[in-house]
Scaffold this active site. Structure first.
Site, mmCIF file in Angstrom:
data_model
loop_
_atom_site.group_PDB
_atom_site.id
_atom_site.type_symbol
_atom_site.label_atom_id
_atom_site.label_comp_id
_atom_site.label_asym_id
_atom_site.label_seq_id
_atom_site.Cartn_x
_atom_site.Cartn_y
_atom_site.Cartn_z
ATOM 1 N N GLU A 1 0.893 -1.176 0.000
ATOM 2 C CA GLU A 1 0.000 0.000 0.000
ATOM 3 C C GLU A 1 0.918 1.208 0.000
ATOM 4 O O GLU A 1 1.494 1.549 1.031
ATOM 5 C CB GLU A 1 -0.892 -0.003 1.249
ATOM 6 N N CYS B 1 -2.408 9.005 2.580
ATOM 7 C CA CYS B 1 -2.025 8.544 1.245
ATOM 8 C C CYS B 1 -3.114 8.803 0.217
ATOM 9 O O CYS B 1 -2.838 8.887 -0.967
ATOM 10 C CB CYS B 1 -1.693 7.064 1.294
HETATM 11 P P1 NAP Z 1 8.161 5.294 4.775
HETATM 12 O O1 NAP Z 1 9.298 6.195 4.989
HETATM 13 O O2 NAP Z 1 8.131 4.450 3.564
HETATM 14 O O3 NAP Z 1 8.080 4.393 6.095
HETATM 15 C C1 NAP Z 1 7.103 3.393 6.256
HETATM 16 C C2 NAP Z 1 7.673 2.303 7.131
HETATM 17 O O4 NAP Z 1 8.795 1.702 6.486
HETATM 18 C C3 NAP Z 1 8.164 2.783 8.492
HETATM 19 O O5 NAP Z 1 7.888 1.786 9.445
HETATM 20 C C4 NAP Z 1 9.666 2.913 8.254
HETATM 21 O O6 NAP Z 1 10.433 2.805 9.431
HETATM 22 C C5 NAP Z 1 9.903 1.728 7.371
HETATM 23 N N1 NAP Z 1 11.114 1.802 6.573
HETATM 24 C C6 NAP Z 1 11.746 2.877 6.067
HETATM 25 N N2 NAP Z 1 12.832 2.503 5.347
HETATM 26 C C7 NAP Z 1 12.892 1.155 5.416
HETATM 27 C C8 NAP Z 1 13.781 0.166 4.883
HETATM 28 N N3 NAP Z 1 14.820 0.491 4.113
HETATM 29 N N4 NAP Z 1 13.531 -1.135 5.157
HETATM 30 C C9 NAP Z 1 12.469 -1.493 5.916
HETATM 31 N N5 NAP Z 1 11.601 -0.613 6.444
HETATM 32 C C10 NAP Z 1 11.807 0.695 6.196
HETATM 33 O O7 NAP Z 1 6.772 6.067 4.758
HETATM 34 P P2 NAP Z 1 6.211 7.088 5.836
HETATM 35 O O8 NAP Z 1 6.883 8.391 5.622
HETATM 36 O O9 NAP Z 1 6.227 6.498 7.196
HETATM 37 O O10 NAP Z 1 4.672 7.148 5.424
HETATM 38 C C11 NAP Z 1 4.229 7.987 4.431
HETATM 39 C C12 NAP Z 1 4.038 7.241 3.131
HETATM 40 O O11 NAP Z 1 3.155 6.135 3.335
HETATM 41 C C13 NAP Z 1 3.376 8.088 2.087
HETATM 42 O O12 NAP Z 1 3.983 7.895 0.843
HETATM 43 C C14 NAP Z 1 1.937 7.580 2.072
HETATM 44 O O13 NAP Z 1 1.284 7.813 0.853
HETATM 45 C C15 NAP Z 1 2.137 6.142 2.343
HETATM 46 N N6 NAP Z 1 0.916 5.529 2.860
HETATM 47 C C16 NAP Z 1 0.221 4.698 2.051
HETATM 48 C C17 NAP Z 1 -0.963 4.130 2.487
HETATM 49 C C18 NAP Z 1 -1.738 3.207 1.595
HETATM 50 O O14 NAP Z 1 -2.589 2.510 2.108
HETATM 51 N N7 NAP Z 1 -1.477 3.158 0.312
HETATM 52 C C19 NAP Z 1 -1.446 4.411 3.770
HETATM 53 C C20 NAP Z 1 -0.706 5.274 4.587
HETATM 54 C C21 NAP Z 1 0.489 5.823 4.109
HETATM 55 P P3 NAP Z 1 10.884 4.155 10.208
HETATM 56 O O15 NAP Z 1 9.646 4.807 10.641
HETATM 57 O O16 NAP Z 1 11.696 3.668 11.348
HETATM 58 O O17 NAP Z 1 11.661 4.970 9.222
#
Ligand code: NAP
Length: 474
Positions: free
Chosen positions: A244, A278
């Site tokens: 997602e 998102c």
């Molecule tokens: P993110 O930076 O991708 O982080 C999401 C999760 O991934 C966090 O738990 C993060 O840990 C972890 N993570 C980061 N780098 C990683 C790696 N290299 N390996 C494994 N895990 C890793 O996203 P975010 O800033 O938290 O959230 C915003 C994004 O989520 C936006 O793009 C939004 O559109 C999307 N989103 C999508 C949906 C959907 O249903 N489509 C719903 C909600 C949000 P840390 O927090 O420790 O960095």
């Protein structure tokens, strides 16, 4: 503030200190799980699989229903935890708890109905049966913007299907996740069947979760960039994936729309959670004939939004998650204005300082601006003018993302044409919010793979097995 749901998790020697994005104050310090700890947890989850998967759907449903009830009974404290670590207004946090619980209730029921199939045979001496079985141990990685609901939307179908799950929540918002785990324990979900692993080393822990051979599936919600990394890492063990990911939602208002409804839909779609969802409207396309009227009315409503600490009564727009988010949003706004955008409202960090950004409305946006291509993830609405239906559909689809789209129109032919032509996994027609546990949530293109919620959601955690019973005679 001390939270009773978290008393077992207080760990002053821990290395993760959670901060309140509205005040910068430390909320609580918790323990850190290393990659080695997570390896051991994966083995325990695997050991818990036979017993959990053999329980009947009805039995698992009873446990999940108790969990749902406990989440709802503790709605207020859970909402306060969400607001303390994620910043959203309390009213929104309460709504998130109810939304999060709705998946637990829904999948408690769906687990009882994970039917297989009997297929009319190709050979009179044989019979064909399709059964669905739990995929095995599942891992999830979740974001900070819906710190409860993004977890329950994954854990509930996994557990209902018979799969143990390990969840790595976002580092900014692990407390809601731990509170949800505490309630799962009280409901009778065994420790090794559902584990939260909190870490400040997402890469190392993410690598274990995406490469471990005992983990059969990875479910991720977060940015497209990280989703791509996790898909690559999952390839060597050919894990099933649900992704997602990010969005760049168009919100189109045609001349024949109900303008008041469109303005209200725009407001909720854009400014909920300070624009950090998102499915947030990211690009507003307004048809010529109502362009000025829409902007005038929208600006009046945006100007009425109250910025503040999410725990204060009357707050509509809380802080962004951190200083980097404020910088990113501000840089996009500045570059748009330099490139010719007109600032109708806001356009700067909020006078409160810290992580607050002023609700912003920019008009006269053009497709070549950076802000038209980026997921803004802040309280900034960008408005484009358009003339023809074909042209606006082409512009709306001109993005690698395909999560949510919205449009307001009343002509029935146009409504069908545009709904079919938009290349998105979800389309809101005369509605600015479309999330519900009963409908399939998910994106196409670079916004994701798979669906969450609805009767389709449980299939993500099941394998289909075809059995051919032969030699039965004629
Ligand atoms: P993110 O930076 O991708 O982080 C999401 C999760 O991934 C966090 O738990 C993060 O840990 C972890 N993570 C980061 N780098 C990683 C790696 N290299 N390996 C494994 N895990 C890793 O996203 P975010 O800033 O938290 O959230 C915003 C994004 O989520 C936006 O793009 C939004 O559109 C999307 N989103 C999508 C949906 C959907 O249903 N489509 C719903 C909600 C949000 P840390 O927090 O420790 O960095």
């Amino acid at each position: 503030m001390a939270f009773s749901l978290l008393s077992a998790y207080e760990n002053s020697a821990g290395s993760i200190t959670v901060q309140n994005p509205a005040t910068g104050a430390a909320v609580m310090t918790i323990r850190e799980y290393s990659a080695g700890d997570v390896e051991a947890i994966v083995k325990k989850a695997q050991a818990s699989l036979p017993a959990w998967s053999k329980r009947t759907g009805k039995d698992r449903a009873a446990v999940l229903k108790r969990w749902n009830d406990l989440i709802l009974e503790n709605q207020e404290e859970l909402a306060q935890i969400i607001t303390a670590e994620c910043g959203k207004p309390l009213a929104e946090a309460r709504g998130e708890v109810a939304y999060g619980a709705s998946f637990v209730e829904w999948f408690a029921e769906e687990g009882k109905r994970a039917y297989g199939d009997v297929i009319p045979t190709h050979n009179p001496a044989s019979r064909i049966v399709v059964m669905k079985q739990p995929i095995g141990v599942v891992a999830a990685i979740t974001p900070w913007n819906f710190p409860v609901a993004m977890i329950t939307r994954k854990v509930a179908p996994a557990l209902a299907a018979g799969c143990p799950m390990i969840v790595k929540p976002a580092e900014a918002t692990p407390l809601s996740a731990l509170a949800i785990e505490e309630l799962a324990r009280r409901a009778g979900i065994p420790d090794d069947v559902f584990r939260i692993v909190t870490t400040s080393s997402p890469r190392e822990v993410g690598e274990v979760l995406t490469t471990h051979p005992l983990i059969k599936k990875i479910s991720f919600t977060g940015s497209t960039a990280v989703g791509k990394i996790l898909m690559r890492q999952s390839a060597d063990t050919v894990k099933k994936v649900s992704m997602e990911l990010g969005g760049n939602a168009p919100f189109i208002v045609f001349d024949d729309a109900d303008l008041d409804a469109a303005v209200e839909g725009a407001l909720i779609s854009k400014y909920r959670n300070a624009g950090q969802t998102c499915v947030c409207a990211n690009r507003f396309y307004i048809q010529d004939g109502i362009y000025d009227a829409f902007i005038t009315r929208f600006a009046e409503r945006v100007a009425s939004l109250r910025v503040g600490d999410g725990s204060e009564n009357g707050t509509d727009v809380g802080p962004l998650i951190n200083a980097a988010a404020v910088e990113k949003v501000n840089a996009l706004v500045k570059s748009a204005v330099t490139d010719g955008a007109r600032t109708v409202l806001g356009g700067t960090p909020d006078a409160r300082g810290g992580n607050f950004y002023a609700p912003t409305l920019l008009a006269d946006i053009t497709p070549d601006m950076d802000i038209a291509r980026a997921e803004i993830f802040g309280p900034v609405a960008t408005v484009f003018r358009f003339t023809s239906e074909d042209d606006v559909v082409a512009q709306a689809n001109d993005t690698p993302y395909g999560l949510a789209a919205y449009f307001y129109a009343r002509d029935l032919g146009r409504v069908w044409r545009v709904a079919e032509a938009l290349e998105y996994g979800m389309v809101g027609i005369n509605e600015g919010i479309l999330s519900t546990e009963v409908a399939p949530f998910g994106g196409i293109k670079e916004s994701g793979v798979g669906r969450e919620g609805s009767r389709y959601g449980i299939d993500e955690y099941m394998e289909m097995k075809y059995c051919l019973f032969g030699g039965l005679g004629n």
